[in-house]
Design a protein around this motif. Sequence first.
Motif, PDB file in Angstrom:
ATOM      1  N   UNK A 128    -122.319 -31.415  47.576  1.00 56.33           N
ATOM      2  CA  UNK A 128    -122.303 -32.280  48.679  1.00 56.33           C
ATOM      3  C   UNK A 128    -120.685 -32.256  49.049  1.00 56.33           C
ATOM      4  N   UNK A 129    -119.686 -32.194  48.252  1.00 59.91           N
ATOM      5  CA  UNK A 129    -118.449 -32.370  48.684  1.00 59.91           C
ATOM      6  C   UNK A 129    -118.079 -31.550  49.951  1.00 59.91           C
ATOM      7  N   UNK A 130    -117.111 -32.284  50.728  1.00 63.20           N
ATOM      8  CA  UNK A 130    -116.705 -31.391  51.864  1.00 63.20           C
ATOM      9  C   UNK A 130    -115.353 -31.098  51.807  1.00 63.20           C
ATOM     10  N   UNK A 131    -114.938 -29.793  52.059  1.00 63.73           N
ATOM     11  CA  UNK A 131    -113.634 -29.570  52.075  1.00 63.73           C
ATOM     12  C   UNK A 131    -113.161 -29.700  53.229  1.00 63.73           C
ATOM     13  N   UNK A 132    -112.203 -30.475  53.682  1.00 65.67           N
ATOM     14  CA  UNK A 132    -111.692 -30.794  55.147  1.00 65.67           C
ATOM     15  C   UNK A 132    -110.341 -30.234  55.361  1.00 65.67           C
ATOM     16  N   UNK A 133    -110.301 -29.458  56.298  1.00 60.84           N
ATOM     17  CA  UNK A 133    -108.985 -28.771  56.838  1.00 60.84           C
ATOM     18  C   UNK A 133    -108.390 -29.832  57.934  1.00 60.84           C
ATOM     19  N   UNK A 134    -107.157 -30.172  57.846  1.00 62.12           N
ATOM     20  CA  UNK A 134    -106.286 -30.844  58.890  1.00 62.12           C
ATOM     21  C   UNK A 134    -105.295 -30.182  59.450  1.00 62.12           C
ATOM     22  N   UNK A 135    -105.387 -30.130  60.893  1.00 52.63           N
ATOM     23  CA  UNK A 135    -104.721 -29.127  61.386  1.00 52.63           C
ATOM     24  C   UNK A 135    -103.404 -30.056  61.995  1.00 52.63           C
ATOM     25  N   UNK A 136    -102.136 -29.790  61.841  1.00 51.78           N
ATOM     26  CA  UNK A 136    -101.061 -30.357  62.655  1.00 51.78           C
ATOM     27  C   UNK A 136    -100.886 -29.946  64.074  1.00 51.78           C
ATOM     28  N   UNK A 137    -100.881 -30.810  64.892  1.00 51.75           N
ATOM     29  CA  UNK A 137    -100.858 -30.304  66.295  1.00 51.75           C
ATOM     30  C   UNK A 137     -99.567 -29.937  66.993  1.00 51.75           C
ATOM     31  N   UNK A 140    -100.962 -40.609  57.970  1.00 54.67           N
ATOM     32  CA  UNK A 140    -101.796 -41.925  58.113  1.00 54.67           C
ATOM     33  C   UNK A 140    -103.287 -41.081  58.013  1.00 54.67           C
ATOM     34  N   UNK A 141    -103.488 -40.169  58.955  1.00 52.17           N
ATOM     35  CA  UNK A 141    -104.772 -39.596  58.817  1.00 52.17           C
ATOM     36  C   UNK A 141    -105.275 -38.865  57.623  1.00 52.17           C
ATOM     37  N   UNK A 142    -104.325 -38.223  56.869  1.00 49.16           N
ATOM     38  CA  UNK A 142    -104.544 -37.479  55.695  1.00 49.16           C
ATOM     39  C   UNK A 142    -105.142 -38.588  54.560  1.00 49.16           C
ATOM     40  N   UNK A 143    -104.308 -39.759  54.493  1.00 52.14           N
ATOM     41  CA  UNK A 143    -104.650 -40.887  53.664  1.00 52.14           C
ATOM     42  C   UNK A 143    -106.070 -41.570  53.726  1.00 52.14           C
ATOM     43  N   UNK A 144    -106.375 -41.724  55.184  1.00 48.41           N
ATOM     44  CA  UNK A 144    -107.749 -42.250  55.453  1.00 48.41           C
ATOM     45  C   UNK A 144    -108.714 -41.112  55.007  1.00 48.41           C
ATOM     46  N   UNK A 145    -108.578 -40.013  55.317  1.00 52.71           N
ATOM     47  CA  UNK A 145    -109.429 -38.812  54.765  1.00 52.71           C
ATOM     48  C   UNK A 145    -109.720 -38.961  53.441  1.00 52.71           C
ATOM     49  N   UNK A 146    -108.502 -39.192  52.593  1.00 47.59           N
ATOM     50  CA  UNK A 146    -108.684 -39.044  51.218  1.00 47.59           C
ATOM     51  C   UNK A 146    -109.532 -40.358  50.737  1.00 47.59           C
ATOM     52  N   UNK A 173    -112.846 -24.354  54.884  1.00 51.79           N
ATOM     53  CA  UNK A 173    -113.368 -25.647  55.225  1.00 51.79           C
ATOM     54  C   UNK A 173    -114.666 -25.674  55.684  1.00 51.79           C
ATOM     55  N   UNK A 174    -115.084 -26.857  55.513  1.00 59.41           N
ATOM     56  CA  UNK A 174    -116.455 -27.580  56.090  1.00 59.41           C
ATOM     57  C   UNK A 174    -116.326 -28.126  57.175  1.00 59.41           C
ATOM     58  N   UNK A 175    -115.274 -28.912  57.448  1.00 62.83           N
ATOM     59  CA  UNK A 175    -115.016 -29.589  58.698  1.00 62.83           C
ATOM     60  C   UNK A 175    -113.327 -29.600  58.875  1.00 62.83           C
ATOM     61  N   UNK A 176    -113.043 -29.596  60.202  1.00 61.39           N
ATOM     62  CA  UNK A 176    -111.696 -29.766  60.480  1.00 61.39           C
ATOM     63  C   UNK A 176    -111.179 -30.969  61.356  1.00 61.39           C
ATOM     64  N   UNK A 177    -110.218 -31.532  61.167  1.00 57.60           N
ATOM     65  CA  UNK A 177    -109.684 -32.373  61.808  1.00 57.60           C
ATOM     66  C   UNK A 177    -108.353 -32.070  62.572  1.00 57.60           C
ATOM     67  N   UNK A 178    -108.225 -32.246  63.805  1.00 54.81           N
ATOM     68  CA  UNK A 178    -106.828 -31.791  64.606  1.00 54.81           C
ATOM     69  C   UNK A 178    -106.236 -33.056  64.815  1.00 54.81           C
ATOM     70  N   UNK A 179    -104.878 -33.127  64.473  1.00 54.85           N
ATOM     71  CA  UNK A 179    -104.034 -34.233  64.857  1.00 54.85           C
ATOM     72  C   UNK A 179    -103.436 -33.849  65.935  1.00 54.85           C
ATOM     73  N   UNK A 180    -103.382 -34.367  67.219  1.00 55.23           N
ATOM     74  CA  UNK A 180    -102.912 -33.553  68.352  1.00 55.23           C
ATOM     75  C   UNK A 180    -102.143 -34.534  69.228  1.00 55.23           C
ATOM     76  N   UNK A 181    -100.840 -34.309  69.921  1.00 55.84           N
ATOM     77  CA  UNK A 181    -100.228 -35.148  70.836  1.00 55.84           C
ATOM     78  C   UNK A 181    -100.594 -34.417  72.259  1.00 55.84           C
ATOM     79  N   UNK A 182    -100.539 -35.271  73.362  1.00 50.87           N
ATOM     80  CA  UNK A 182    -100.662 -34.861  74.587  1.00 50.87           C
ATOM     81  C   UNK A 182     -99.445 -34.269  75.169  1.00 50.87           C
ATOM     82  N   UNK A 183     -99.452 -32.986  75.693  1.00 54.59           N
ATOM     83  CA  UNK A 183     -98.318 -32.439  76.249  1.00 54.59           C
ATOM     84  C   UNK A 183     -98.613 -32.142  77.649  1.00 54.59           C
ATOM     85  N   UNK A 184     -97.937 -32.664  78.548  1.00 56.33           N
ATOM     86  CA  UNK A 184     -98.444 -32.114  80.182  1.00 56.33           C
ATOM     87  C   UNK A 184    -100.034 -32.187  80.202  1.00 56.33           C
ATOM     88  N   UNK A 185    -100.602 -33.170  79.885  1.00 54.71           N
ATOM     89  CA  UNK A 185    -101.893 -33.495  80.207  1.00 54.71           C
ATOM     90  C   UNK A 185    -102.926 -32.600  79.456  1.00 54.71           C
TER      91      UNK A 185
END
Length: 187
Positions: free
Chosen positions: A3-12, A26-32, A69-81
């Motif tokens: 049941x352990x999930x392997x999570x990948x975090x993509x820097x945006x 911050x997000x990686x610490x919360x995931x952990x 990965x079993x799930x992905x989290x994308x950490x993303x800024x906004x560039x030109x909408x």
Amino acid sequence: MDQTLDIAMIMGSAREHRFCDTVASWAAAEVEKFFKVAPRVVDPREQEGLSLAETSQAKERFQQKLGHADAMIIVVPEYNHSYPAAVKTVIDEAYGVWKGKPVGFVSYGGISGGLRAVEHLRQVIAELHGLSVRDSVSFASAWEQFDDEGRLKNPDRARSAMTRMLTQINWWGRHLKESRSVEPYPF
Ligand SMILES: Cc1cc2nc3c(=O)[nH]c(=O)nc-3n(C[C@H](O)[C@H](O)[C@H](O)COP(=O)(O)O)c2cc1C
């Protein structure tokens, strides 16, 4: 079934002096804290230019990390909408790894908190047979919300949003992992 999930975090962002490092830490610490396992970090800076070459070490690394990965989290800024080209290159390089997997977003930017980038990414993820979860975490005027040590000045609201999102990632992640093991995704 494990049941352990392997999570990948993509820097945006691949920008020099990017704020992405602060938000992603911050997000990686919360995931952990939530999953008791640190996410695998996928960084667009690993790629050599924007060549989209047939084979490259970066492409292999992206595909391997995201493929496992079993799930992905994308950490993303906004560039030109929208989202930065760097995150699109990672997604395009790692074509085929998203099928039947949940994807969550932590976004940041100016007044919109990166939400316009997230809405565009949802369309891309759907095309790749990924499942974007409903709730996301968003930081408007992000640079005002973190102190110089990268700590949130008022962490409660973001933590509560993150917990909602990770609960959805966990539910979909466990069920889709089990389903993929019983019956491969048909496309
Ligand atoms: C090219 C560029 C375009 C931007 N466009 C927007 C925008 O449309 N909306 C917004 O809220 N912020 C916008 N911003 C502000 C960024 O979201 C903000 O600077 C963020 O911290 C950038 O992330 P990074 O430092 O990790 O690259 C833009 C920044 C850049 C560099």
